[in-house]
Scaffold this motif. Structure first.
Motif, PDB file in Angstrom:
ATOM      1  N   UNK A 167      67.646 -81.999 -27.202  1.00 45.01           N
ATOM      2  CA  UNK A 167      66.757 -83.131 -27.478  1.00 45.01           C
ATOM      3  C   UNK A 167      66.983 -84.237 -26.439  1.00 45.01           C
ATOM      4  N   UNK A 168      68.228 -84.514 -26.134  1.00 49.30           N
ATOM      5  CA  UNK A 168      68.526 -85.530 -25.117  1.00 49.30           C
ATOM      6  C   UNK A 168      68.020 -85.058 -23.754  1.00 49.30           C
ATOM      7  N   UNK A 169      68.260 -83.793 -23.429  1.00 50.13           N
ATOM      8  CA  UNK A 169      67.823 -83.257 -22.143  1.00 50.13           C
ATOM      9  C   UNK A 169      66.306 -83.341 -21.990  1.00 50.13           C
ATOM     10  N   UNK A 170      65.575 -83.016 -23.056  1.00 49.50           N
ATOM     11  CA  UNK A 170      64.115 -83.108 -22.962  1.00 49.50           C
ATOM     12  C   UNK A 170      63.663 -84.558 -22.824  1.00 49.50           C
ATOM     13  N   UNK A 245      76.010 -89.863 -29.889  1.00 49.46           N
ATOM     14  CA  UNK A 245      75.924 -88.614 -29.148  1.00 49.46           C
ATOM     15  C   UNK A 245      74.820 -88.687 -28.099  1.00 49.46           C
ATOM     16  N   UNK A 246      73.690 -89.278 -28.477  1.00 47.98           N
ATOM     17  CA  UNK A 246      72.599 -89.442 -27.517  1.00 47.98           C
ATOM     18  C   UNK A 246      73.063 -90.280 -26.327  1.00 47.98           C
ATOM     19  N   UNK A 247      73.668 -91.414 -26.600  1.00 42.57           N
ATOM     20  CA  UNK A 247      74.052 -92.335 -25.533  1.00 42.57           C
ATOM     21  C   UNK A 247      75.071 -91.711 -24.588  1.00 42.57           C
ATOM     22  N   UNK A 248      76.065 -91.005 -25.117  1.00 42.99           N
ATOM     23  CA  UNK A 248      77.084 -90.395 -24.272  1.00 42.99           C
ATOM     24  C   UNK A 248      76.481 -89.272 -23.434  1.00 42.99           C
ATOM     25  N   UNK A 249      75.617 -88.462 -24.053  1.00 42.43           N
ATOM     26  CA  UNK A 249      74.982 -87.359 -23.322  1.00 42.43           C
ATOM     27  C   UNK A 249      74.051 -87.895 -22.251  1.00 42.43           C
ATOM     28  N   UNK A 250      73.292 -88.931 -22.570  1.00 39.13           N
ATOM     29  CA  UNK A 250      72.400 -89.542 -21.580  1.00 39.13           C
ATOM     30  C   UNK A 250      73.186 -90.122 -20.413  1.00 39.13           C
ATOM     31  N   UNK A 251      74.346 -90.698 -20.704  1.00 35.08           N
ATOM     32  CA  UNK A 251      75.188 -91.249 -19.638  1.00 35.08           C
ATOM     33  C   UNK A 251      75.646 -90.147 -18.692  1.00 35.08           C
ATOM     34  N   UNK A 252      76.030 -89.003 -19.254  1.00 34.77           N
ATOM     35  CA  UNK A 252      76.459 -87.869 -18.437  1.00 34.77           C
ATOM     36  C   UNK A 252      75.305 -87.386 -17.557  1.00 34.77           C
ATOM     37  N   UNK A 253      74.126 -87.279 -18.121  1.00 31.64           N
ATOM     38  CA  UNK A 253      72.975 -86.780 -17.366  1.00 31.64           C
ATOM     39  C   UNK A 253      72.571 -87.749 -16.265  1.00 31.64           C
TER      40      UNK A 253
END
Length: 268
Positions: A167-170, A245-253
């Motif tokens: 979901x974050x990736x999309x 989880x969204x914020x951390x994953x978005x930061x990585x991306x």
């Protein structure tokens, strides 16, 4: 000694364990689960006929009357041209999810590949939700995020559970995935059948992209974002805020670190 624990005591004991892992009354909670070890544990602490329905009851008890539980009913047959019937297509995500699908009052969302059973106070808010893309902003993942919900994982590694990463990736349109359409017969609540097309944000297999998210899970533990216990340890349940989880994953991306944490490339 087996057989001495009452079903209500079993439910209460499990609910207490889930609360220690971060489940709270009133939560909007997405639950991914592997329940075989929990069933064995139920026997060990004195209930001789463990039933997945009691595990479902324990999570509903933990979130209380004001809580809402989301259970994944993912079924990938539609991608092979198999018809989807929202009233009867089974979940491929394990026994607990099937119990949830069949539970009185459950509302099922309408994406034929990534559908969910919703139980609890906000269930009716999900009725009629037929999102085009499995991980889209209007999907149950998006609603969970918007409602400041939580994700709980029982005895599964991130690699076999945390679909929220996609979901974050999309939402950030990562270059190693792309939107792919699938068309097959679709039967809705009214029983009307006809061909319909839906989308998934799939990995770029032609370029060797592999889903590889366990390292991202380790980062979540390191940052203190996961609460509870690792798979196969103690009660085996961990929880995380969907927003965190969204914020951390978005930061990585956005920082260019997705390769090695969220995906990898298979060598030719």
């Amino acid at each position: 000694m087996a057989g001495l624990m009452h079903p209500r005591e079993t439910v209460e004991r499990l609910a207490a364990e889930w609360r220690k892992a971060g489940v709270e009354a009133g939560d909007v909670l997405l639950l991914h689960s592997g329940i075989s070890r929990t069933l064995r544990r139920m026997r060990e602490f004195g209930f001789e006929n463990p039933d997945p329905a009691l595990i479902l009851d324990s999570f509903l008890a933990a979130i209380g009357d004001d809580g809402t539980l989301l259970l994944p009913l993912f079924n990938f047959d539609f991608t092979k041209g198999v018809p989807f019937d929202i009233r009867s297509t089974p979940s491929q995500m394990g026994a607990l999810t099937e119990v949830g699908r069949l539970r009185e009052g459950a509302v099922r969302t309408g994406h034929p590949i990534y559908s969910f059973a919703i139980l609890g106070r906000r269930a009716e808010d999900f009725r009629g939700l037929v999102n085009l893309s499995g991980y889209g902003a209007d999907s149950p993942f998006g609603k969970l995020h918007g409602l400041d919900g939580k994700i709980a994982v029982l005895d599964l590694p991130d690699q076999n559970s945390q679909t929220f990463y996609h979901y974050v990736e999309e939402s950030l349109s990562v270059p190693y995935r792309y939107r792919k359409s699938f068309t097959a017969a679709y039967l809705g609540e009214d029983g009307h059948a006809g061909p319909r097309t839906f989308e998934l944000f799939v990995r770029d297999v032609e370029n060797g992209v592999l889903t590889h998210v366990d390292p991202m899970g380790e980062l979540l533990w390191e940052r203190g974002l996961y609460r509870g216990e690792r798979p196969k340890q103690g009660a085996g349940l961990r929880t995380i805020s969907a927003s965190a989880m969204y914020d951390m994953t978005a930061e990585v991306i956005t920082s260019g670190r997705a390769k090695g944490l969220l995906y990898d490339i298979q060598n030719p």
